[in-house]
Design a protein around this motif. Sequence first.
Motif, PDB file in Angstrom:
ATOM      1  N   GLU A  52       0.813  -1.208   0.000  1.00  0.00           N
ATOM      2  CA  GLU A  52       0.000   0.000   0.000  1.00  0.00           C
ATOM      3  C   GLU A  52       0.853   1.267   0.000  1.00  0.00           C
ATOM      4  OE1 GLU A  52      -3.196  -0.027   2.840  1.00  0.00           O
ATOM      5  OE2 GLU A  52      -3.815  -2.022   2.204  1.00  0.00           O
ATOM      6  N   ASN A  55       1.859   2.820  -3.985  1.00  0.00           N
ATOM      7  CA  ASN A  55       1.139   3.782  -4.831  1.00  0.00           C
ATOM      8  C   ASN A  55       0.581   4.935  -4.010  1.00  0.00           C
ATOM      9  OD1 ASN A  55      -0.973   2.618  -3.533  1.00  0.00           O
ATOM     10  ND2 ASN A  55      -2.257   2.407  -5.345  1.00  0.00           N
ATOM     11  N   LEU A  57      -1.041   5.052  -1.173  1.00  0.00           N
ATOM     12  CA  LEU A  57      -2.212   4.894  -0.304  1.00  0.00           C
ATOM     13  C   LEU A  57      -1.819   5.159   1.137  1.00  0.00           C
ATOM     14  CD1 LEU A  57      -4.190   1.769  -1.514  1.00  0.00           C
ATOM     15  CD2 LEU A  57      -4.864   4.154  -1.613  1.00  0.00           C
ATOM     16  N   CYS A 115      -1.737   6.525  -9.140  1.00  0.00           N
ATOM     17  CA  CYS A 115      -2.560   5.314  -9.142  1.00  0.00           C
ATOM     18  C   CYS A 115      -2.631   4.685 -10.518  1.00  0.00           C
ATOM     19  CB  CYS A 115      -3.967   5.636  -8.666  1.00  0.00           C
ATOM     20  SG  CYS A 115      -3.997   5.988  -6.930  1.00  0.00           S
ATOM     21  N   PHE A 116      -2.495   5.511 -11.564  1.00  0.00           N
ATOM     22  CA  PHE A 116      -2.541   4.962 -12.919  1.00  0.00           C
ATOM     23  C   PHE A 116      -1.187   4.388 -13.312  1.00  0.00           C
ATOM     24  CE2 PHE A 116      -5.333   8.875 -13.142  1.00  0.00           C
ATOM     25  CZ  PHE A 116      -6.426   8.192 -12.659  1.00  0.00           C
ATOM     26  N   LEU A 120      -2.520  -1.058  -8.453  1.00  0.00           N
ATOM     27  CA  LEU A 120      -2.531  -1.965  -7.303  1.00  0.00           C
ATOM     28  C   LEU A 120      -3.780  -2.832  -7.326  1.00  0.00           C
ATOM     29  CD1 LEU A 120      -1.605  -2.972  -4.536  1.00  0.00           C
ATOM     30  CD2 LEU A 120      -2.689  -0.975  -3.532  1.00  0.00           C
ATOM     31  N   MET A 122      -5.618  -5.137  -4.908  1.00  0.00           N
ATOM     32  CA  MET A 122      -5.591  -5.467  -3.484  1.00  0.00           C
ATOM     33  C   MET A 122      -5.988  -6.924  -3.263  1.00  0.00           C
ATOM     34  SD  MET A 122      -5.695  -2.211  -1.725  1.00  0.00           S
ATOM     35  CE  MET A 122      -6.957  -2.309  -0.524  1.00  0.00           C
ATOM     36  N   TYR A 127     -14.127  -7.578  -4.153  1.00  0.00           N
ATOM     37  CA  TYR A 127     -14.981  -6.729  -3.313  1.00  0.00           C
ATOM     38  C   TYR A 127     -15.126  -5.322  -3.871  1.00  0.00           C
ATOM     39  CZ  TYR A 127     -15.173 -10.124   0.415  1.00  0.00           C
ATOM     40  OH  TYR A 127     -15.432 -11.231   1.143  1.00  0.00           O
ATOM     41  N   GLN A 128     -14.256  -4.940  -4.810  1.00  0.00           N
ATOM     42  CA  GLN A 128     -14.315  -3.568  -5.289  1.00  0.00           C
ATOM     43  C   GLN A 128     -15.290  -3.401  -6.456  1.00  0.00           C
ATOM     44  OE1 GLN A 128     -10.204  -3.458  -6.311  1.00  0.00           O
ATOM     45  NE2 GLN A 128     -10.616  -3.334  -8.478  1.00  0.00           N
ATOM     46  N   LEU A 129     -15.844  -4.516  -6.975  1.00  0.00           N
ATOM     47  CA  LEU A 129     -16.754  -4.411  -8.118  1.00  0.00           C
ATOM     48  C   LEU A 129     -18.029  -3.712  -7.685  1.00  0.00           C
ATOM     49  CD1 LEU A 129     -16.301  -8.011  -9.501  1.00  0.00           C
ATOM     50  CD2 LEU A 129     -15.240  -5.924 -10.324  1.00  0.00           C
ATOM     51  N   PHE A 130     -18.531  -2.815  -8.527  1.00  0.00           N
ATOM     52  CA  PHE A 130     -19.741  -2.104  -8.093  1.00  0.00           C
ATOM     53  C   PHE A 130     -20.672  -1.725  -9.223  1.00  0.00           C
ATOM     54  CE2 PHE A 130     -19.168   2.222  -9.489  1.00  0.00           C
ATOM     55  CZ  PHE A 130     -17.839   2.212  -9.863  1.00  0.00           C
ATOM     56  N   ASP A 137     -17.572  -1.447 -15.240  1.00  0.00           N
ATOM     57  CA  ASP A 137     -16.680  -1.566 -14.098  1.00  0.00           C
ATOM     58  C   ASP A 137     -15.217  -1.529 -14.530  1.00  0.00           C
ATOM     59  OD1 ASP A 137     -17.470  -2.492 -11.047  1.00  0.00           O
ATOM     60  OD2 ASP A 137     -15.372  -2.744 -11.596  1.00  0.00           O
ATOM     61  N   GLY A 141     -11.646   2.889 -14.103  1.00  0.00           N
ATOM     62  CA  GLY A 141     -10.312   3.478 -13.947  1.00  0.00           C
ATOM     63  C   GLY A 141      -9.915   4.319 -15.144  1.00  0.00           C
ATOM     64  N   MET A 193      -5.882   0.389 -16.921  1.00  0.00           N
ATOM     65  CA  MET A 193      -5.252   1.689 -16.734  1.00  0.00           C
ATOM     66  C   MET A 193      -3.820   1.688 -17.269  1.00  0.00           C
ATOM     67  SD  MET A 193      -6.776   2.857 -13.037  1.00  0.00           S
ATOM     68  CE  MET A 193      -5.946   1.633 -12.075  1.00  0.00           C
TER      69      MET A 193
ATOM     70  N   GLN B 189     -10.764   1.540  -4.310  1.00  0.00           N
ATOM     71  CA  GLN B 189     -11.255   2.513  -5.292  1.00  0.00           C
ATOM     72  C   GLN B 189     -10.292   3.674  -5.458  1.00  0.00           C
ATOM     73  OE1 GLN B 189     -13.182   1.014  -6.822  1.00  0.00           O
ATOM     74  NE2 GLN B 189     -15.051   0.316  -5.841  1.00  0.00           N
ATOM     75  N   ARG B 192      -8.001   2.902  -7.973  1.00  0.00           N
ATOM     76  CA  ARG B 192      -8.495   2.997  -9.337  1.00  0.00           C
ATOM     77  C   ARG B 192      -8.772   4.451  -9.717  1.00  0.00           C
ATOM     78  NH1 ARG B 192     -12.677  -1.093 -11.477  1.00  0.00           N
ATOM     79  NH2 ARG B 192     -13.998  -0.816  -9.663  1.00  0.00           N
ATOM     80  N   ILE B 213     -21.915   0.699  -2.693  1.00  0.00           N
ATOM     81  CA  ILE B 213     -22.479  -0.514  -3.302  1.00  0.00           C
ATOM     82  C   ILE B 213     -21.724  -1.768  -2.853  1.00  0.00           C
ATOM     83  CG2 ILE B 213     -22.916  -1.690  -5.491  1.00  0.00           C
ATOM     84  CD1 ILE B 213     -23.768   0.978  -6.605  1.00  0.00           C
TER      85      ILE B 213
END
Lengths: 325, 282
Positions: A52, A55, A57, A115-116, A120, A122, A127-130, A137, A141, A193, B189, B192, B213
Amino acid sequence: MAELSLNRVSYLYNPKTESEVRALTDVTLSFPERKITGIIGHTGSGKSTLVELLNGLLRPTSGEVTLDGENVDGDWKKKYEKLLRYDREHGQKTNRHSLKKRAKIAAAEMRRTICFRVGLVMQYPEYQLFDETVEKDIGFGPGKMGLSDEDIRERVLESIRIVGLDESILAKSPFDLSGGQKRRVAIAGVLAMHPEVLVLDEPAAGLDPQGRMDIFDCIRRYRDELNATVVLVSHSMEDMASFCDHVVVMNRGQVAMQGTREEIFSRPDELVRMNLDVPQITRLMMMLREAGLQVPYGIYTVEDAIRAVSTLFDATGQAGGDADE
Amino acid sequence: MNSIAFGQYYQASSGIHRMDPRTKIIAMLLFIVATFLCKNILSFALLILFTVVLSLLSRVPMRLILKSIRGVVFIIILAALVNLFLTSTEGATMIWRIGEWNGREYGITQEGILRAVCMVIRILCLISGTSILLTFTTTPIEMTDGLSQLLSPLMKIKIPVDLFAMMMSIALRFIPTLIEDTRRIMNAQKARGTDFSSGGLIKKAKALIPILIPLFVSSFKRGEELATAMECRCYHGGAGRTRMNKLHWKVSDTMGLLLFALLIGAVIVLNLTLRGVTPAIA
Ligand SMILES: Nc1ncnc2c1ncn2[C@@H]1O[C@H](COP(=O)(O)OP(=O)(O)OP(=O)(O)O)[C@@H](O)[C@H]1O
Ligand SMILES: [Mg+2]
């Protein structure tokens, strides 16, 4: 060029409170370009923390993470000091005001793009799909990068191909996919990305052997097609052995060993002391050697072992058929 | 479960921390009654003394208690101003006359100042006393347990207290998990390219969608898994369930309650004996 390195980085969680945890101590590393570097270590050794930091974070408590010599966490003061130092060393007259301005612009640009540039993935990325559809989706990015709709579409198609999924999946909802498919869609969202450095934290955790192979194949494909540098965290010595060029061994927040995989796996005793092990097949080969058989050093994959053992059988004139078992 | 690193609970070992949560809930009610019964300067002095002793016994640092008061500073100021200016001036000693309106005199009186000061003391004691007794020294889980035990007679009239308690403790149990999930999804996120810190209100709200979500999805999944796991272990409502951590009423709990009862008694006695001697504050 994408030279990612850490210079004497330490990281504390909740510094100066009762719950302070020292996660990393004085880590100095650089990741060889266009190579796959594996990070391995016992649980709690600071692998995810390290990842982490790469990038921006997390910000190092001390020390510096740099990409091509620029600080990744976008702290303009550090950039400013660097510019000052440069001027002093080159005997130039310094205009502090304009230097400050330049440092701030450079730092903001770094914050926007880091970030591009360092993508990363994780742990458990599904879990990040939305979004409503897989296509949207994956395009999230690239959309944030400000690309045009055609470019986004192109990148989505490209990354879905790299992760080895069919285009028909693009119109589906990401929540209707299987676990392995979700994982690959999430990875595609980062690949889209076009990061120069791709960082993955346990990308194959919780998948079956075929799923693991698929994931590793798509990482390798991405590296080959885009000449990217890859950093990969894994628990599995087998994955490391068959997949990575370089290996970094973490122990209690410090770098215990680093080098090519040959260098690392030739020191099994030290690995065992850190609750790690050499790959099982390497261990088996070592046992055969101790038993007096002439098998070569440096065997890390089952395929290599089969080859070595077959040649051994051929050389001694016995039937080679048994070796496959 | 990790040691509840949320809310205001302050980890320490003190007599008040060890008290039965039921005692603390009743004691808090008694304390609130006492603050409202205070009618003259001496009883307020007693109240302050009691609160200070309570905070010393609890070993909660003064800094934290003051911090909990900071949230209600606005209310305290408002209450002080209202009492200062709107206390009836009839028969009162005027200090600074403002004027007359609708046949009534307005101004600052001695009585008004006294009332304002006492109101401030009352609110300060109320907030710090209740937060020492409950939020600082009682974990939310203990609180739920205590409350459900105290309210359990209500089950006789078919109010499902035990179910509410179960829902409450499950909700509390999942707060740390939820925080960890949020952190993880936010990081994913951010990686991203989502920017949570800049932009206007609408842009910020939009940036929340990619967090909310996945958070809902994973929470529903967790809830479903938990429900299945509970049913697999034959959970069906609370009737007849026993507890793992039984609450024990100790002698010290009785003593503690007696002390609070004594406070009320003393306040009443002071009110009665000093009637007419010191100025009464309504
Ligand atoms: N958010 C946090 N707050 C406080 N401490 C943390 C936090 N995250 C990690 N730590 C601590 O930092 C240390 C390193 O954790 P990290 O997650 O980097 O380990 P890891 O090598 O990734 O382990 P694993 O293989 O289990 O994923 C651990 O001691 C952990 O308890
Ligand atoms: Mg980890």
